[in-house]
Design a protein around this motif. Structure first.
Motif, PDB file in Angstrom:
ATOM      1  N   GLY A 112      12.915  -2.816  -2.462  1.00 55.45           N
ATOM      2  CA  GLY A 112      11.700  -2.928  -0.813  1.00 55.45           C
ATOM      3  C   GLY A 112      10.255  -2.804  -1.912  1.00 55.45           C
ATOM      4  O   GLY A 112       9.849  -2.953  -3.083  1.00 55.45           O
ATOM      5  N   THR A 124       8.109  -0.611  -1.434  1.00 57.30           N
ATOM      6  CA  THR A 124       7.799   1.307  -2.383  1.00 57.30           C
ATOM      7  C   THR A 124       8.256   0.938  -3.037  1.00 57.30           C
ATOM      8  O   THR A 124       7.913   1.700  -4.280  1.00 57.30           O
ATOM      9  CB  THR A 124       8.195   2.399  -1.002  1.00 57.30           C
ATOM     10  N   PHE A 184      -1.051   3.459   4.670  1.00 60.03           N
ATOM     11  CA  PHE A 184      -0.531   2.760   4.758  1.00 60.03           C
ATOM     12  C   PHE A 184       0.245   4.869   4.113  1.00 60.03           C
ATOM     13  O   PHE A 184       0.650   4.509   3.319  1.00 60.03           O
ATOM     14  CB  PHE A 184       0.717   1.864   4.190  1.00 60.03           C
ATOM     15  N   ASP A 209       2.497   4.418   1.372  1.00 67.85           N
ATOM     16  CA  ASP A 209       1.638   4.258  -0.274  1.00 67.85           C
ATOM     17  C   ASP A 209       0.862   4.586  -0.401  1.00 67.85           C
ATOM     18  O   ASP A 209       1.288   5.695  -1.998  1.00 67.85           O
ATOM     19  CB  ASP A 209       0.857   3.569   0.161  1.00 67.85           C
ATOM     20  N   PHE A 260      -3.530  -2.214   7.790  1.00 71.12           N
ATOM     21  CA  PHE A 260      -2.107  -2.253   8.332  1.00 71.12           C
ATOM     22  C   PHE A 260      -2.962  -1.810   9.977  1.00 71.12           C
ATOM     23  O   PHE A 260      -2.089  -1.903  10.769  1.00 71.12           O
ATOM     24  CB  PHE A 260      -1.289  -1.181   8.300  1.00 71.12           C
ATOM     25  N   ASP A 273      -1.343  -3.482  -2.520  1.00 74.72           N
ATOM     26  CA  ASP A 273      -0.547  -4.007  -1.333  1.00 74.72           C
ATOM     27  C   ASP A 273      -0.686  -4.527  -0.544  1.00 74.72           C
ATOM     28  O   ASP A 273      -1.729  -4.767   0.868  1.00 74.72           O
ATOM     29  CB  ASP A 273      -0.192  -2.149  -0.905  1.00 74.72           C
ATOM     30  N   HIS A 302       0.735  -6.585   4.388  1.00 72.90           N
ATOM     31  CA  HIS A 302       0.167  -7.222   5.978  1.00 72.90           C
ATOM     32  C   HIS A 302      -0.865  -8.732   5.741  1.00 72.90           C
ATOM     33  O   HIS A 302      -1.366  -8.891   6.291  1.00 72.90           O
ATOM     34  CB  HIS A 302      -1.008  -5.841   6.538  1.00 72.90           C
ATOM     35  N   TYR A 310       9.252  -8.953   5.261  1.00 75.06           N
ATOM     36  CA  TYR A 310       9.712  -8.973   6.618  1.00 75.06           C
ATOM     37  C   TYR A 310       8.725  -9.199   7.869  1.00 75.06           C
ATOM     38  O   TYR A 310       8.982  -9.176   9.045  1.00 75.06           O
ATOM     39  CB  TYR A 310      10.681  -7.893   7.143  1.00 75.06           C
ATOM     40  N   LYS A 311       7.499  -8.978   6.892  1.00 78.50           N
ATOM     41  CA  LYS A 311       6.347  -8.683   8.824  1.00 78.50           C
ATOM     42  C   LYS A 311       5.567  -9.923   8.696  1.00 78.50           C
ATOM     43  O   LYS A 311       6.200 -10.814   9.273  1.00 78.50           O
ATOM     44  CB  LYS A 311       5.243  -8.349   7.864  1.00 78.50           C
TER      45      LYS A 311
END
Ligand SMILES: *Cc1c(COP(=O)(O)O)cnc(C)c1O
Length: 438
Positions: free
Chosen positions: A106, A108, A135, A138, A195, A220, A223, A245-246
């Motif tokens: 994942g 993170t 975020f 993070d 984000f 990261d 987004h 998944y975004k």
């Protein structure tokens, strides 16, 4: 004054001329309160399901049933090398060379793995620079990494935020913070697209400035991946992580993405060892091979054998990106988000304040806005079947996604916000806002 119905005509015209409009039919769109497809603007949080994902997951269930352990080599996509199917499409997604991207874990988790390899405080060079607000995950990751090295975030975490009275971060401020920190700065970790505000950073410029001073550059891209064009290899970024998944539409909690620049592809290998990071020629050698022989690329950072069922939807998702092409997607995205901004200014200038930068080069799909009457607006959006991300008390984040949102969806969002409660009760609301082709 342009009327709402004139804006709707314009939206329908734009949809008719949209070269990517056919992709919408390849997604499963949730229904609104009246049973018709919702206008879905939460692709920045959880992308919709590509129709092909179902078959890809079922294929793995079938191969498992049919083959048991034999599926490692005999499945239609053998599990032993399943992740290799993402080498090329994954690299195209973020502007990498094929060996630089691996899909695993994942976001993170990958962030910690990358920091374990690349954040090596030594002497006075030990600070980490992040954006504010970062975020939460993070921030937690960075703070706990600092503590793991015996450092104190109060001294060694530098945060760069927007100036007083402004909502977006000045790029000059970021670069000058890097320069000010000088030899004390070990690593920079920046969200590609913030984000909260939707601000897209000049990732090439920031990477150049940081690398010129010997600072490790980590991005990261939660987004940014699947949202904006990226050139991670050419920008010289050291590592990047993202979730799929975004904007990438690979399903809730999908397996994450990770980029490691070719110049770090060892030897020596800087990461942690695990059998899935071992050279595939000897990965199943077990008792015969005692020494870890890292794979030659980003795949060396893999630890465990991946969840095939969790990875399967990524195949369908990346096929769509390859078919559409990132430059066509970006062109439509700029038009869609620009249309949303224009309709908000025309119909709701007094009631909505847009926080995201106006310049399309400084934002992705998402617009973040502050509403004058938060509670009422929220109810109107929900009743009209418009799905947005609402943050109490009055912030809405809406991301028109070029693969599946239409210009008419954008119109529906604005019309729902512009409608009054009386319109809704008189039947001018929920259902009439949705009239016309889906
Ligand atoms: C969505 C998001 C996350 C989520 O982290 P997971 O490890 O995938 O749960 C982390 N960071 C950023 C910037 C995000 O946008």
């Amino acid at each position: 004054m342009i009327s709402l119905s004139a804006s709707r005509e314009e939206a329908l015209g734009l949809d008719a001329g949209d070269p990517l409009s056919a992709f919408r039919a390849e997604f499963l769109i949730p229904k609104g309160p009246d049973g018709a497809p919702a206008a879905y603007f939460c692709g920045n949080s959880l992308g919709l399901q590509p129709a092909g994902a179902h078959a890809d997951v079922v294929a793995e269930l079938e191969d498992w049933a049919r083959l048991g352990v034999g599926g490692h080599f005999q499945a239609r996509t053998p599990w032993y090398s399943y992740h290799e199917a993402f080498r090329e499409p994954g690299a195209r997604l973020v502007g990498a060379e094929p060996g630089e991207v691996v899909m695993m874990n994942g976001l993170t988790v990958n962030l910690h793995l990358m920091m374990a390899a690349f954040y090596r405080p030594a002497g006075i060079r030990r600070k980490i620079l992040i954006e504010r607000p970062a975020f939460p995950s993070d921030r937690y990751a960075v703070e706990t990494q600092l503590r793991m090295h015996g450092l104190d975030p109060a001294h060694d975490l530098i945060e760069v935020g927007a100036r007083e009275g402004e909502s977006v971060i000045g790029e000059d401020d970021l670069v000058s913070a890097v320069e000010r920190a000088g030899d004390e700065l070990a690593m920079l970790l920046l969200g590609g697209v913030n984000f909260l505000t939707g601000q897209l950073f000049d990732l090439a410029r920031v990477a150049r400035a940081a690398r010129a001073r010997g600072v490790v550059v980590g991005y990261d891209l939660a987004h940014a991946a699947g949202n904006v064009p990226l050139e991670l290899h050419d920008w010289g970024v050291d590592f990047a992580v993202w979730c799929n998944y975004k904007y990438v539409n690979a399903g809730p909690g999908a397996v994450g993405g990770c980029f490691v620049h070719a110049r770090h592809h060892g030897p020596p290998f800087r990461g942690f060892g695990g059998w899935w990071g071992n050279d595939p020629a000897t990965r199943f050698g077990m008792h015969l091979v005692r020494d870890f022989v890292p794979h030659g690329g980003a795949e060396a950072w893999q630890l465990s054998n991946p969840s095939i069922l969790a990875m399967a939807p990524l195949k369908a998702a990346l096929r769509q990106f390859d078919r559409a092409g990132m430059s066509a997607l970006r062109a439509k995205s700029v038009a869609l988000t620009g249309f949303l901004e224009r309709l908000l200014r025309v119909h709701l200038a007094e009631r909505v304040e847009i926080v995201t930068p106006e310049d399309p080069a400084r934002r992705g799909a998402q617009l973040s806005m502050v509403l004058r009457d938060g509670a009422g607006a929220r109810a109107r959006l929900e009743r009209a079947g418009v799905v947005t991300d609402f943050r109490e008390p009055n912030v809405v984040r809406a991301a028109p996604v070029p693969l599946y949102n239409s210009f008419e969806d954008v119109w529906r969002l604005v019309a729902a916000l512009a409608s009054t409660d009386e319109d809704l009760e008189a039947g001018e609301g929920a259902s009439s806002l949705r009239s016309g082709p889906t």
